[in-house]
Design a protein around this motif. Structure first.
Motif, PDB file in Angstrom:
ATOM      1  N   PRO A 100       1.149  -1.210   0.230  1.00  0.00           N
ATOM      2  CA  PRO A 100       0.274   0.207   0.266  1.00  0.00           C
ATOM      3  C   PRO A 100       0.454   1.587  -0.072  1.00  0.00           C
ATOM      4  CG  PRO A 100       0.092  -1.064   2.533  1.00  0.00           C
ATOM      5  CD  PRO A 100       0.894  -1.645   1.392  1.00  0.00           C
ATOM      6  N   PRO A 101      -0.042   2.049  -0.713  1.00  0.00           N
ATOM      7  CA  PRO A 101       1.292   4.053  -0.870  1.00  0.00           C
ATOM      8  C   PRO A 101       1.971   3.911   1.024  1.00  0.00           C
ATOM      9  CG  PRO A 101      -1.034   3.906  -2.186  1.00  0.00           C
ATOM     10  CD  PRO A 101      -0.460   2.745  -1.210  1.00  0.00           C
ATOM     11  N   GLU A 102       0.926   3.329   1.951  1.00  0.00           N
ATOM     12  CA  GLU A 102       1.243   4.017   2.943  1.00  0.00           C
ATOM     13  C   GLU A 102       2.365   2.910   3.440  1.00  0.00           C
ATOM     14  OE1 GLU A 102      -1.929   3.479   2.584  1.00  0.00           O
ATOM     15  OE2 GLU A 102      -2.689   5.166   2.681  1.00  0.00           O
ATOM     16  N   ARG A 103       2.636   2.096   3.120  1.00  0.00           N
ATOM     17  CA  ARG A 103       4.384   1.688   3.174  1.00  0.00           C
ATOM     18  C   ARG A 103       4.908   2.413   2.627  1.00  0.00           C
ATOM     19  NH1 ARG A 103       4.603  -5.223   3.292  1.00  0.00           N
ATOM     20  NH2 ARG A 103       6.053  -5.263   4.340  1.00  0.00           N
ATOM     21  N   VAL A 104       5.014   2.369   1.242  1.00  0.00           N
ATOM     22  CA  VAL A 104       6.143   2.822   0.175  1.00  0.00           C
ATOM     23  C   VAL A 104       6.640   4.188   1.501  1.00  0.00           C
ATOM     24  CG1 VAL A 104       6.724   4.079  -1.599  1.00  0.00           C
ATOM     25  CG2 VAL A 104       5.002   1.845  -1.672  1.00  0.00           C
ATOM     26  N   VAL A 105       5.573   5.227   1.914  1.00  0.00           N
ATOM     27  CA  VAL A 105       6.129   6.244   2.270  1.00  0.00           C
ATOM     28  C   VAL A 105       7.025   5.874   3.681  1.00  0.00           C
ATOM     29  CG1 VAL A 105       4.838   8.554   3.912  1.00  0.00           C
ATOM     30  CG2 VAL A 105       3.780   7.369   1.741  1.00  0.00           C
ATOM     31  N   ASP A 106       6.200   4.569   4.365  1.00  0.00           N
ATOM     32  CA  ASP A 106       7.370   4.840   5.633  1.00  0.00           C
ATOM     33  C   ASP A 106       8.739   4.406   5.265  1.00  0.00           C
ATOM     34  OD1 ASP A 106       5.094   5.401   7.329  1.00  0.00           O
ATOM     35  OD2 ASP A 106       4.941   3.175   7.446  1.00  0.00           O
ATOM     36  N   ALA A 107       8.775   3.800   3.810  1.00  0.00           N
ATOM     37  CA  ALA A 107      10.165   2.806   3.583  1.00  0.00           C
ATOM     38  C   ALA A 107      10.481   4.074   2.760  1.00  0.00           C
ATOM     39  CB  ALA A 107       9.967   1.498   2.322  1.00  0.00           C
ATOM     40  N   ILE A 108      10.397   5.105   1.733  1.00  0.00           N
ATOM     41  CA  ILE A 108      11.083   6.211   1.866  1.00  0.00           C
ATOM     42  C   ILE A 108      11.751   6.595   2.864  1.00  0.00           C
ATOM     43  CG2 ILE A 108      10.711   8.285   0.720  1.00  0.00           C
ATOM     44  CD1 ILE A 108       8.350   7.380  -1.336  1.00  0.00           C
ATOM     45  N   ARG A 109      10.859   7.050   3.916  1.00  0.00           N
ATOM     46  CA  ARG A 109      11.244   8.331   4.876  1.00  0.00           C
ATOM     47  C   ARG A 109      12.746   6.664   5.835  1.00  0.00           C
ATOM     48  NH1 ARG A 109       5.891   9.133   7.125  1.00  0.00           N
ATOM     49  NH2 ARG A 109       5.668  11.277   6.606  1.00  0.00           N
ATOM     50  N   SER A 110      12.644   5.533   5.597  1.00  0.00           N
ATOM     51  CA  SER A 110      13.680   4.667   6.392  1.00  0.00           C
ATOM     52  C   SER A 110      14.832   4.796   5.225  1.00  0.00           C
ATOM     53  CB  SER A 110      13.208   3.236   6.215  1.00  0.00           C
ATOM     54  OG  SER A 110      12.521   3.011   7.156  1.00  0.00           O
ATOM     55  N   LEU A 111      14.492   4.541   4.252  1.00  0.00           N
ATOM     56  CA  LEU A 111      15.947   4.718   3.070  1.00  0.00           C
ATOM     57  C   LEU A 111      16.683   6.105   3.452  1.00  0.00           C
ATOM     58  CD1 LEU A 111      16.999   2.450   1.447  1.00  0.00           C
ATOM     59  CD2 LEU A 111      15.944   3.602  -0.427  1.00  0.00           C
ATOM     60  N   ALA A 112      16.031   7.220   3.384  1.00  0.00           N
ATOM     61  CA  ALA A 112      16.206   8.210   3.365  1.00  0.00           C
ATOM     62  C   ALA A 112      17.395   8.603   4.326  1.00  0.00           C
ATOM     63  CB  ALA A 112      15.649   9.462   3.216  1.00  0.00           C
ATOM     64  N   ALA A 113      17.016   7.701   5.314  1.00  0.00           N
ATOM     65  CA  ALA A 113      17.551   8.316   6.938  1.00  0.00           C
ATOM     66  C   ALA A 113      18.965   7.016   7.028  1.00  0.00           C
ATOM     67  CB  ALA A 113      16.412   7.878   8.613  1.00  0.00           C
ATOM     68  N   GLY A 114      19.046   6.651   6.163  1.00  0.00           N
ATOM     69  CA  GLY A 114      20.112   5.676   6.254  1.00  0.00           C
ATOM     70  C   GLY A 114      19.985   4.382   6.587  1.00  0.00           C
ATOM     71  N   GLU A 115      18.313   3.750   7.014  1.00  0.00           N
ATOM     72  CA  GLU A 115      18.140   2.567   7.264  1.00  0.00           C
ATOM     73  C   GLU A 115      18.157   1.606   6.483  1.00  0.00           C
ATOM     74  OE1 GLU A 115      14.747   2.962   9.793  1.00  0.00           O
ATOM     75  OE2 GLU A 115      15.972   4.662  11.106  1.00  0.00           O
ATOM     76  N   PRO A 116      17.942   0.304   6.196  1.00  0.00           N
ATOM     77  CA  PRO A 116      17.732  -0.949   5.245  1.00  0.00           C
ATOM     78  C   PRO A 116      16.162  -1.376   4.490  1.00  0.00           C
ATOM     79  CG  PRO A 116      18.454  -1.714   7.643  1.00  0.00           C
ATOM     80  CD  PRO A 116      18.544  -0.531   7.586  1.00  0.00           C
ATOM     81  N   VAL A 117      15.667  -1.208   3.785  1.00  0.00           N
ATOM     82  CA  VAL A 117      14.495  -1.026   3.246  1.00  0.00           C
ATOM     83  C   VAL A 117      14.673  -2.562   2.325  1.00  0.00           C
ATOM     84  CG1 VAL A 117      12.795  -0.974   2.289  1.00  0.00           C
ATOM     85  CG2 VAL A 117      13.786   0.820   3.781  1.00  0.00           C
ATOM     86  N   VAL A 118      14.292  -3.662   3.342  1.00  0.00           N
ATOM     87  CA  VAL A 118      13.981  -4.743   2.466  1.00  0.00           C
ATOM     88  C   VAL A 118      12.202  -5.618   3.033  1.00  0.00           C
ATOM     89  CG1 VAL A 118      14.486  -7.586   1.950  1.00  0.00           C
ATOM     90  CG2 VAL A 118      16.082  -6.221   2.389  1.00  0.00           C
ATOM     91  N   ASP A 119      11.630  -6.249   1.767  1.00  0.00           N
ATOM     92  CA  ASP A 119       9.888  -6.207   2.160  1.00  0.00           C
ATOM     93  C   ASP A 119      10.213  -7.658   2.642  1.00  0.00           C
ATOM     94  OD1 ASP A 119       7.028  -6.791   2.250  1.00  0.00           O
ATOM     95  OD2 ASP A 119       6.947  -5.993   0.194  1.00  0.00           O
ATOM     96  N   GLY A 120       9.456  -7.479   3.720  1.00  0.00           N
ATOM     97  CA  GLY A 120       9.579  -8.932   4.884  1.00  0.00           C
ATOM     98  C   GLY A 120       8.672 -10.242   3.526  1.00  0.00           C
ATOM     99  N   ASP A 121       7.617  -9.696   2.782  1.00  0.00           N
ATOM    100  CA  ASP A 121       7.218 -10.404   1.840  1.00  0.00           C
ATOM    101  C   ASP A 121       7.700 -11.183   1.093  1.00  0.00           C
ATOM    102  OD1 ASP A 121       4.638 -10.299   3.495  1.00  0.00           O
ATOM    103  OD2 ASP A 121       3.784  -8.702   2.005  1.00  0.00           O
ATOM    104  N   LEU A 122       8.607 -10.369   0.866  1.00  0.00           N
ATOM    105  CA  LEU A 122       9.927 -10.637  -0.778  1.00  0.00           C
ATOM    106  C   LEU A 122      10.046 -11.820  -0.097  1.00  0.00           C
ATOM    107  CD1 LEU A 122      10.811  -7.168  -2.706  1.00  0.00           C
ATOM    108  CD2 LEU A 122       8.753  -9.185  -3.089  1.00  0.00           C
ATOM    109  N   LEU A 123      10.553 -11.664   1.007  1.00  0.00           N
ATOM    110  CA  LEU A 123      12.179 -12.829   1.205  1.00  0.00           C
ATOM    111  C   LEU A 123      10.804 -13.862   1.848  1.00  0.00           C
ATOM    112  CD1 LEU A 123      13.794  -9.963   4.585  1.00  0.00           C
ATOM    113  CD2 LEU A 123      14.689 -11.914   2.046  1.00  0.00           C
ATOM    114  N   VAL A 124       9.389 -13.399   2.123  1.00  0.00           N
ATOM    115  CA  VAL A 124       8.849 -14.774   2.249  1.00  0.00           C
ATOM    116  C   VAL A 124       8.478 -16.153   0.409  1.00  0.00           C
ATOM    117  CG1 VAL A 124       6.640 -16.163   2.791  1.00  0.00           C
ATOM    118  CG2 VAL A 124       8.017 -14.838   4.266  1.00  0.00           C
TER     119      VAL A 124
END
Length: 207
Positions: free
Chosen positions: A114-138
């Motif tokens: 959902p777009p809200e999850r993309v927004v959270d990921a954008i903020r995390s990445l901008a802050a230098g935090e790694p972003v990997v979707d758990g659904d993709l890993l599963v």
């Protein structure tokens, strides 16, 4: 303020994401592109904090959509200092087989997030935090062929270059049945055409 650009085909997803981003007081969309060349140029000239990139915009020399780790490597080679959030179709093979080897400036999310999850990921990445979707890993850990035995046989014959009528003759099916199966194969694999479906099946070891 987090300055971002959207690099994805125009449509419902981009429209929804643009709307949600416009409501965020700490995010500014500075550019939108439906081709990767324009996105690369914007990174070089405008230096956005994060680029949201749909994997469908990246292809290899043969015109096939490449996998997530390949997309990360291509993005890193082109723009080693850029932060890129790659949106991935989880139906594609090998989507996360080598995600542990990609640079931390590259993040991954499912295209269905959902777009809200993309927004959270954008903020995390901008802050230098790694972003990997758990659904993709599963999906990567549990992925097996989504194709039936009959669909695999049809695709295997198609991989030899056989047209629909020849596939039908070899497998004792009607041409209409073969076409129906080919349509289902495209839907199940997320491929855009028969050639890409064959490439996905071969790369995954299904045929």
């Amino acid at each position: 303020m987090v300055r971002i650009q959207l690099a994805m085909p125009g449509g419902l997803l981009r429209g929804a994401l643009r709307f949600v981003l416009s409501t965020q007081p700490d995010i500014d969309v500075i550019a939108e592109h439906d081709a990767v060349d324009g996105a690369i140029e914007t990174v070089r000239t405008e230096k956005p904090d994060v680029t949201v990139l749909d994997l469908e915009l990246l292809s290899d020399e043969a015109g096939h959509v490449i996998d997530a780790s390949g997309a990360a490597q291509q993005a890193h080679n082109e723009l080693p200092d850029a932060k890129v959030l790659v949106l991935v179709d989880p139906r594609r093979p090998n989507i996360a087989s080598r995600l542990s080897t990609v640079p931390p400036t590259i993040g991954f999310l499912s295209q269905s997030a959902p777009p809200e999850r993309v927004v959270d990921a954008i903020r995390s990445l901008a802050a230098g935090e790694p972003v990997v979707d758990g659904d993709l890993l599963v999906a990567a850990l549990t992925q097996t062929t989504p194709l039936s035995e009959k669909e695999l046989r049809i695709l295997a014959v198609a991989a030899l270059g056989a047209p629909v009528k020849e596939i039908a003759r070899k497998l004792a099916l009607s041409p209409g049945t073969v076409r129906n199966h080919l349509s289902r194969i495209l839907a199940k694999t997320g491929a855009r055409n028969r050639i890409e479906a064959i490439h996905i099946a071969q790369e995954s070891g299904w045929i």
